[in-house]
Design a protein around this motif. Structure first.
Motif, PDB file in Angstrom:
ATOM      1  N   ILE A 139       0.815  -1.221   0.000  1.00 24.43           N
ATOM      2  CA  ILE A 139       0.000   0.000   0.000  1.00 24.43           C
ATOM      3  C   ILE A 139       0.851   1.275   0.000  1.00 24.43           C
ATOM      4  CG2 ILE A 139      -1.940  -1.141   1.102  1.00 24.43           C
ATOM      5  CD1 ILE A 139      -1.366   0.545   3.553  1.00 24.43           C
ATOM      6  N   HIS A 140       2.182   1.142  -0.008  1.00 21.11           N
ATOM      7  CA  HIS A 140       2.991   2.375  -0.011  1.00 21.11           C
ATOM      8  C   HIS A 140       4.375   2.107  -0.594  1.00 21.11           C
ATOM      9  CE1 HIS A 140       3.592   6.496   1.831  1.00 21.11           C
ATOM     10  NE2 HIS A 140       4.804   6.178   1.389  1.00 21.11           N
ATOM     11  N   SER A 141       4.551   2.409  -1.873  1.00 19.56           N
ATOM     12  CA  SER A 141       5.851   2.215  -2.512  1.00 19.56           C
ATOM     13  C   SER A 141       5.967   3.195  -3.679  1.00 19.56           C
ATOM     14  CB  SER A 141       5.941   0.770  -3.021  1.00 19.56           C
ATOM     15  OG  SER A 141       7.123   0.570  -3.756  1.00 19.56           O
ATOM     16  N   HIS A 142       7.002   4.026  -3.653  1.00 18.98           N
ATOM     17  CA  HIS A 142       7.137   5.057  -4.692  1.00 18.98           C
ATOM     18  C   HIS A 142       7.680   4.425  -5.970  1.00 18.98           C
ATOM     19  CE1 HIS A 142       6.225   8.331  -1.893  1.00 18.98           C
ATOM     20  NE2 HIS A 142       6.774   7.535  -1.007  1.00 18.98           N
ATOM     21  N   ILE A 143       6.789   4.124  -6.887  1.00 21.87           N
ATOM     22  CA  ILE A 143       7.181   3.399  -8.101  1.00 21.87           C
ATOM     23  C   ILE A 143       6.958   4.205  -9.380  1.00 21.87           C
ATOM     24  CG2 ILE A 143       6.917   1.058  -7.168  1.00 21.87           C
ATOM     25  CD1 ILE A 143       4.104   1.024  -8.516  1.00 21.87           C
ATOM     26  N   GLU A 186       1.234   3.616  -5.672  1.00 22.46           N
ATOM     27  CA  GLU A 186       2.149   4.770  -5.680  1.00 22.46           C
ATOM     28  C   GLU A 186       1.497   5.795  -4.742  1.00 22.46           C
ATOM     29  OE1 GLU A 186       4.986   6.393  -6.654  1.00 22.46           O
ATOM     30  OE2 GLU A 186       3.984   8.069  -5.682  1.00 22.46           O
ATOM     31  N   PRO A 187       2.172   6.154  -3.633  1.00 19.09           N
ATOM     32  CA  PRO A 187       1.462   6.876  -2.574  1.00 19.09           C
ATOM     33  C   PRO A 187       1.514   8.395  -2.617  1.00 19.09           C
ATOM     34  CG  PRO A 187       3.548   6.083  -1.765  1.00 19.09           C
ATOM     35  CD  PRO A 187       3.497   5.693  -3.208  1.00 19.09           C
ATOM     36  N   ALA A 188       2.100   9.012  -3.641  1.00 14.19           N
ATOM     37  CA  ALA A 188       2.142  10.483  -3.615  1.00 14.19           C
ATOM     38  C   ALA A 188       2.288  11.038  -5.020  1.00 14.19           C
ATOM     39  CB  ALA A 188       3.310  10.969  -2.751  1.00 14.19           C
ATOM     40  N   THR A 210       1.176   6.584   7.755  1.00 18.33           N
ATOM     41  CA  THR A 210       2.155   5.878   6.925  1.00 18.33           C
ATOM     42  C   THR A 210       3.595   6.005   7.448  1.00 18.33           C
ATOM     43  OG1 THR A 210       2.843   5.492   4.656  1.00 18.33           O
ATOM     44  CG2 THR A 210       2.555   7.794   5.284  1.00 18.33           C
ATOM     45  N   HIS A 211       4.437   5.092   6.996  1.00 21.51           N
ATOM     46  CA  HIS A 211       5.857   4.941   7.392  1.00 21.51           C
ATOM     47  C   HIS A 211       6.104   5.461   8.805  1.00 21.51           C
ATOM     48  CE1 HIS A 211       5.866   8.982   5.674  1.00 21.51           C
ATOM     49  NE2 HIS A 211       5.743   8.507   4.448  1.00 21.51           N
ATOM     50  N   VAL A 212       5.506   4.736   9.754  1.00 18.95           N
ATOM     51  CA  VAL A 212       5.466   5.198  11.146  1.00 18.95           C
ATOM     52  C   VAL A 212       6.867   5.215  11.780  1.00 18.95           C
ATOM     53  CG1 VAL A 212       4.997   2.955  12.225  1.00 18.95           C
ATOM     54  CG2 VAL A 212       3.904   5.019  13.122  1.00 18.95           C
ATOM     55  N   THR A 263       8.643  -0.504   3.208  1.00 21.60           N
ATOM     56  CA  THR A 263       9.877   0.237   3.523  1.00 21.60           C
ATOM     57  C   THR A 263       9.766   1.686   3.073  1.00 21.60           C
ATOM     58  OG1 THR A 263      10.803  -0.396   1.393  1.00 21.60           O
ATOM     59  CG2 THR A 263      11.394  -1.784   3.282  1.00 21.60           C
ATOM     60  N   ASP A 264       8.550   2.089   2.641  1.00 22.65           N
ATOM     61  CA  ASP A 264       8.411   3.405   2.023  1.00 22.65           C
ATOM     62  C   ASP A 264       9.407   3.480   0.852  1.00 22.65           C
ATOM     63  OD1 ASP A 264       7.657   5.987   1.482  1.00 22.65           O
ATOM     64  OD2 ASP A 264       8.812   6.888   3.114  1.00 22.65           O
ATOM     65  N   HIS A 265       9.510   2.379   0.125  1.00 23.08           N
ATOM     66  CA  HIS A 265      10.470   2.277  -0.977  1.00 23.08           C
ATOM     67  C   HIS A 265      10.488   3.544  -1.825  1.00 23.08           C
ATOM     68  CE1 HIS A 265      12.390   0.674  -4.649  1.00 23.08           C
ATOM     69  NE2 HIS A 265      11.488   1.400  -5.280  1.00 23.08           N
ATOM     70  N   PRO A 266      11.606   4.141  -2.157  1.00 26.45           N
ATOM     71  CA  PRO A 266      12.977   3.757  -1.784  1.00 26.45           C
ATOM     72  C   PRO A 266      13.532   4.637  -0.670  1.00 26.45           C
ATOM     73  CG  PRO A 266      13.023   5.189  -3.693  1.00 26.45           C
ATOM     74  CD  PRO A 266      11.607   5.213  -3.163  1.00 26.45           C
ATOM     75  N   ASN A 267      12.752   4.849   0.394  1.00 28.42           N
ATOM     76  CA  ASN A 267      13.169   5.770   1.452  1.00 28.42           C
ATOM     77  C   ASN A 267      13.883   5.098   2.626  1.00 28.42           C
ATOM     78  OD1 ASN A 267      12.301   8.625   0.885  1.00 28.42           O
ATOM     79  ND2 ASN A 267      10.412   7.550   0.398  1.00 28.42           N
ATOM     80  N   ALA A 268      13.284   4.047   3.179  1.00 29.84           N
ATOM     81  CA  ALA A 268      13.906   3.390   4.339  1.00 29.84           C
ATOM     82  C   ALA A 268      14.567   2.078   3.941  1.00 29.84           C
ATOM     83  CB  ALA A 268      12.850   3.135   5.410  1.00 29.84           C
TER      84      ALA A 268
END
Ligand SMILES: [Zn+2]
Length: 415
Positions: free
Chosen positions: A61-65, A121-123, A273-275, A388-393
């Motif tokens: 549910i949360h990955s920047h693709i 894609e969350p944003a 998200t990404h707590v 992982t909030d890909h590709p952040n964490a």
């Protein structure tokens, strides 16, 4: 008519209480049916799954693709691509490249290999979402969807001022339709507006410049509009003060807001998200501690909230990218390497900064602990999502590691 029989796999289906039973799964015209309903005379594709896991497709549910940030990230990180180029072999696969900023083909293939079938894609900023869809369409195999960023939209801020919830809901409905997005996203609500005008961020109870209301008011107004619209995923919130020591208190206050949202439709009221990035206790980097236990307690006592982890992966080089331009400004001054900053048509702002998590870095170790602590202490794991909030964490390809850490104490003992 298509008929498929998946034979002898270990079947996992949590909703139906099936935990590793060896059984056959039959599919007819895209629907799971009783194997006796298959007609051998019409041809059946049989897949031997013995020794393998058969499960419903994974949902991330949360990955920047996809979207403008990802493309800039690809351009900023040639070093992410040098060693990963894989030529396409016509006509089966297409060329793959990139680790933290993979190309579209690699995204589809790697998710499919892990058993994922839907990724969000969350944003996506409203004015750039046409680009986001072009990129999503180019990702093979998996299904994709996007959340549209609405936290610092000027027209929306005017509608909150005018206190007209019906018009606000209508406007958000129009944005969702016009951008073909699945859910509403708030990133550090109100902060991009303060960043664009004054170069600063906001805590949840700080007043926005020009408008005399707070990020908490934005969250509540939009969450209530999402109730009126009966969205399946009501509101995806990246909390204020992300990345700053002591921010776990802001996260707790954000989660508490869910209790006061006027609920007129089914389901959860908020998703935090990404707590991990907003679970920091302590008042400086040197006194940093995990606020994971407090966040898990709030989750356990508050039935209207879900969350995802933003799990940090030790020794992983990443490309941080977020619509939280304020935090990226701070991170750039810590890293002093590359930084990209963008104001998007006065509608939002974003930043990109390459980063590396290290096992021997105290802060990174605390970050690693926070995500795992929240997941391990949560009682209702159906409201906790691995990401992982890909590709952040970390990268989405790191998910098997996270599952191992959550399943095994031995695996958590990183040497
Ligand atoms: Zn994110």
């Amino acid at each position: 008519m298509t008929q498929i029989l998946i034979k002898n796999g270990y079947v996992f289906d949590p909703l139906n209480g099936i935990k590793g039973e060896v059984t056959d799964i039959a599919i007819k015209d895209g629907k799971i049916v009783d194997p006796r309903e298959l007609n051998p005379e019409e041809g059946i594709t049989v897949i031997n799954a013995s020794g393998k896991v058969v499960m419903p497709g994974g949902i991330d549910i949360h990955s920047h693709i996809a979207g403008p940030k990802i493309n800039i990230g690809r351009m900023m990180r040639p070093e992410d691509h040098y060693t990963t180029n894989k030529p396409g072999v016509f006509p089966y696969i297409r060329a793959e490249t990139g680790l933290s900023t993979p190309n579209v083909f690699r995204i589809g293939y790697e998710y499919a290999i892990m058993g994922y079938t839907l990724v969000a894609e969350p944003a996506t900023p409203p004015v750039m979402t046409r680009h986001t869809h072009h990129e999503l369409n180019a990702i093979p195999i998996i299904d994709k969807m996007a959340y549209v960023v609405v936290d610092s939209n000027w027209m929306l801020l005017d509608l909150i001022t005018n206190n007209d919830p019906k018009l606000l809901a209508a406007y958000l409905s129009w944005i969702l339709k016009a951008t073909k997005s699945y859910a509403l996203k708030l990133v550090d609500p109100g902060s991009d507006f303060a960043w664009l005008l004054q170069g600063r961020g906001l805590d949840i109870s700080d007043e926005l410049p020009v408008y005399n209301f707070t990020p908490a008011d934005i969250i509540k107004s939009i969450a209530e509009a999402a109730q009126v619209l009966n969205l399946p995923h009501k509101l995806h919130v990246h909390c204020n003060r992300l990345g700053f020591p002591g921010n776990y208190a802001t996260t707790l206050r954000t989660m508490e807001l869910a209790l006061n949202i006027h609920r007129v439709s089914e389901g959860l009221a908020l998703h935090v998200t990404h707590v991990q990035f907003t679970g920091y206790k302590g008042d400086s980097w040197s006194t940093l501690e995990s606020g994971g236990e407090e966040i898990a307690k709030e989750l356990n006592s508050n039935p209207y909230v879900s969350l995802d982890l933003g799990q940090a992966i030790p020794d992983r080089a990443v490309t941080t990218m977020t619509a939280d331009a304020t935090f990226q400004f701070v991170l750039y001054h810590i890293m002093k390497n590359k930084w990209y900053s963008s104001d998007i048509e006065s509608d939002g702002a974003s930043g990109i900064v390459p980063y590396k998590y290290k096992k021997k870095n105290y802060v990174n170790t605390v970050q690693w602990v926070i995500g795992l602590e929240v997941a391990l202490l949560a009682r209702d794991i159906s409201r906790v999502f691995i990401a992982t909030d890909h590709p952040n964490a970390g990268l989405f390809t790191d998910y098997p590691l996270i599952f191992a850490w959550l399943m095994s104490k031995k695996a958590r003992k990183i040497p």
